[in-house]
Write a protein that holds these residues in place. Structure first.
Motif, PDB file in Angstrom:
ATOM      1  N   HIS A 141       0.840  -1.193   0.000  1.00  0.00           N
ATOM      2  CA  HIS A 141       0.000   0.000   0.000  1.00  0.00           C
ATOM      3  C   HIS A 141       0.875   1.244   0.000  1.00  0.00           C
ATOM      4  N   ASP A 146       3.566  -1.632   6.537  1.00  0.00           N
ATOM      5  CA  ASP A 146       2.825  -1.983   7.756  1.00  0.00           C
ATOM      6  C   ASP A 146       1.373  -2.337   7.457  1.00  0.00           C
ATOM      7  N   SER A 147       0.878  -1.848   6.336  1.00  0.00           N
ATOM      8  CA  SER A 147      -0.522  -2.093   5.981  1.00  0.00           C
ATOM      9  C   SER A 147      -0.730  -3.422   5.278  1.00  0.00           C
ATOM     10  N   PHE A 150       0.569  -7.790  -0.612  1.00  0.00           N
ATOM     11  CA  PHE A 150      -0.066  -8.757  -1.505  1.00  0.00           C
ATOM     12  C   PHE A 150       0.970  -9.338  -2.453  1.00  0.00           C
ATOM     13  N   TYR A 164      -2.057 -12.604   0.948  1.00  0.00           N
ATOM     14  CA  TYR A 164      -2.045 -11.371   1.726  1.00  0.00           C
ATOM     15  C   TYR A 164      -1.428 -11.683   3.081  1.00  0.00           C
ATOM     16  N   ALA A 166      -0.120  -9.701   6.733  1.00  0.00           N
ATOM     17  CA  ALA A 166       0.039  -8.507   7.561  1.00  0.00           C
ATOM     18  C   ALA A 166       0.584  -8.995   8.895  1.00  0.00           C
ATOM     19  N   LYS A 167       0.533  -8.138   9.903  1.00  0.00           N
ATOM     20  CA  LYS A 167       1.142  -8.494  11.187  1.00  0.00           C
ATOM     21  C   LYS A 167       0.672  -9.852  11.711  1.00  0.00           C
ATOM     22  N   ILE A 169      -2.096 -11.567  10.216  1.00  0.00           N
ATOM     23  CA  ILE A 169      -3.038 -12.144   9.253  1.00  0.00           C
ATOM     24  C   ILE A 169      -2.272 -12.791   8.110  1.00  0.00           C
ATOM     25  N   LEU A 171      -3.455 -14.857   4.577  1.00  0.00           N
ATOM     26  CA  LEU A 171      -4.512 -15.427   3.744  1.00  0.00           C
ATOM     27  C   LEU A 171      -3.933 -15.836   2.401  1.00  0.00           C
ATOM     28  N   SER A 196      -5.508 -16.321  10.074  1.00  0.00           N
ATOM     29  CA  SER A 196      -5.502 -15.114  10.891  1.00  0.00           C
ATOM     30  C   SER A 196      -6.182 -15.342  12.231  1.00  0.00           C
TER      31      SER A 196
ATOM     32  N   SER B  10      -2.160   3.848   9.681  1.00  0.00           N
ATOM     33  CA  SER B  10      -1.740   2.509   9.272  1.00  0.00           C
ATOM     34  C   SER B  10      -2.706   1.449   9.788  1.00  0.00           C
ATOM     35  N   PHE B  13      -5.915   1.687   7.894  1.00  0.00           N
ATOM     36  CA  PHE B  13      -5.842   1.086   6.563  1.00  0.00           C
ATOM     37  C   PHE B  13      -5.901  -0.433   6.654  1.00  0.00           C
ATOM     38  N   LEU B  14      -5.206  -0.967   7.640  1.00  0.00           N
ATOM     39  CA  LEU B  14      -5.182  -2.427   7.798  1.00  0.00           C
ATOM     40  C   LEU B  14      -6.596  -2.973   7.948  1.00  0.00           C
ATOM     41  N   ILE B  22     -10.474  -8.945   2.400  1.00  0.00           N
ATOM     42  CA  ILE B  22     -10.287 -10.203   3.104  1.00  0.00           C
ATOM     43  C   ILE B  22     -11.486 -10.587   3.937  1.00  0.00           C
TER      44      ILE B  22
END
Lengths: 236, 135
Positions: A141, A146-147, A150, A164, A166-167, A169, A171, A196, B10, B13-14, B22
């Motif tokens: 992003h 941090d966001s 993909f 995908y 993230a911290k 999550i 998928l 997640s 941030s 956005f997440l 998702i």
């Protein structure tokens, strides 16, 4: 380290393919509407749940006729949802100030966009790599890593996987068993693994009898409740 | 302050991307056989970003709090597909109540912190002005 010229050539071709794919994302003709039969199976450690029915997607609207586990008509039109149960002749007319999400068809709609719909929500392509015959586009992003990130996997110019992370999550959606419908190559089995949550869960969506740009019956296009139905209005 | 905004931005956005791409895929995974609409609604409501509403309260003050109480949260359509009438009714009621509670609570905290910070800055500015005028 010596890099074989053929390998460089192959990578250049793949990179050019990616650029072509992305650049055509907004200009290429895409199906405006489609219908299909679906079977969705959700598996967790303790249970398996199944949902069957038919889906009609047109003009950004979605009409679902769920046949199992309940007989339910589900119509989503931007900021409105109409839910109707024919057995009891009861239903809900839900109105909101914000658009609703589109169940069942999300992954297919994303698949039909060459960038998986990421540019629209602010993602930009950061880099790409090659693994065998698969091209991997790495998206972040614009606000930063941090966001979440993909990874979109292309094989023979079609999306076969989307990841995908993230911290907390992770998928992974695998799009497989592609078949040609109306000139478009469409996945008929979409499998999403979600780690997640505490338990690992898998959702499998099986698509059958897909029809591209079909004639949508007027009763579906302008779906409304029967006159004798008991409808509860809900405003969000 | 910029760092704080970036941090909350941030997080916001997440949550936003989670809900856009998702969440529609994953939310149904809560609703296995013999679904409990109350538990499912609470799980869904847990995705609401309290940080965003804290920031809105912080920046917008009392107006931010009013906004949080006025906007009614949208239930996820994905969670309602294939569910019976009673489930839909209970889920939407509980979801709305839970999300609204998260929003108003965080907006109120943000409002209090923002107001407190403003008062402190004002007191400091007055003190500095008084001090400089005595010399």
């Amino acid at each position: 380290m010596i890099i074989m010229p053929s390998l460089i050539f192959k990578r250049v071709i793949l990179l050019l393919s990616l650029i072509l794919i992305i650049s055509e994302a907004y200009g290429q003709s895409r199906p405006d509407s489609f219908t299909f039969l679906f079977n969705r199976v959700q598996e967790s450690e303790n249970a398996i749940d199944t949902l069957n029915g038919s889906a009609y997607y047109f003009d950004g609207k979605l009409y679902l006729h769920v046949s199992y586990p309940v007989n339910q008509f589900f119509f989503v039109d931007d900021r409105k949802i109409k839910i109707y149960y024919p057995e009891s002749k009861r239903g809900y007319d839900i109105i909101s100030d914000a658009p609703f999400d589109l169940p069942i068809v999300n992954s297919l709609i994303a698949f039909m966009k060459d960038d998986y719909g990421l540019a629209k929500i602010g993602f930009i392509i950061r880099s790409n790599s090659v693994s065998g015959d698969t091209l991997i586009a790495h998206w972040e992003h614009m606000s930063g890593p941090d966001s979440g990130k993909f990874e979109i996997y292309y094989k023979d110019d079609i999306i076969v996987k989307a990841r995908y992370s993230a911290k907390s999550i992770f998928l992974e959606t695998v799009l497989k068993d592609h078949k040609t419908f109306g000139g478009y190559l469409i996945p008929t089995h979409i499998e999403t693994r979600n780690s997640s949550l505490r338990n690992s869960e898998i959702e499998s969506l099986f698509v059958e009898q897909l029809s591209i740009n079909p004639e949508i019956p007027d009763s579906i296009m302008n779906f409304d409740f029967p006159d004798d139905a008991v409808i509860e209005k809900r405003k969000f | 302050m910029n760092q704080t905004i970036r941090r909350y931005g941030s997080i916001f956005f997440l949550i936003l991307s989670f809900s856009l791409i998702i969440q529609p895929i994953t939310v149904n995974t809560y609703a296995f056989s013999n679904p409990d609409p109350v538990a499912d609604a609470r799980l869904h409501a847990g995705h609401e970003s309290g940080g965003t509403w804290f920031l809105i309260g912080c920046v917008g003050g009392f107006i931010g709090y009013i906004v949080a109480t006025a906007i009614t949260p949208n239930p996820p359509a994905t969670a309602l597909v294939g569910k019976d009438e009673q489930y839909v009714a209970t889920f939407t009621d509980v979801y709305q109540s839970e999300v609204k509670s998260i929003r108003t609570r965080n907006a109120m905290y943000g409002c209090l912190v923002g107001t407190g910070a403003t008062v402190l800055l004002y007191v400091a500015a007055v003190a500095a002005a008084t001090e400089s005028s005595t010399y």
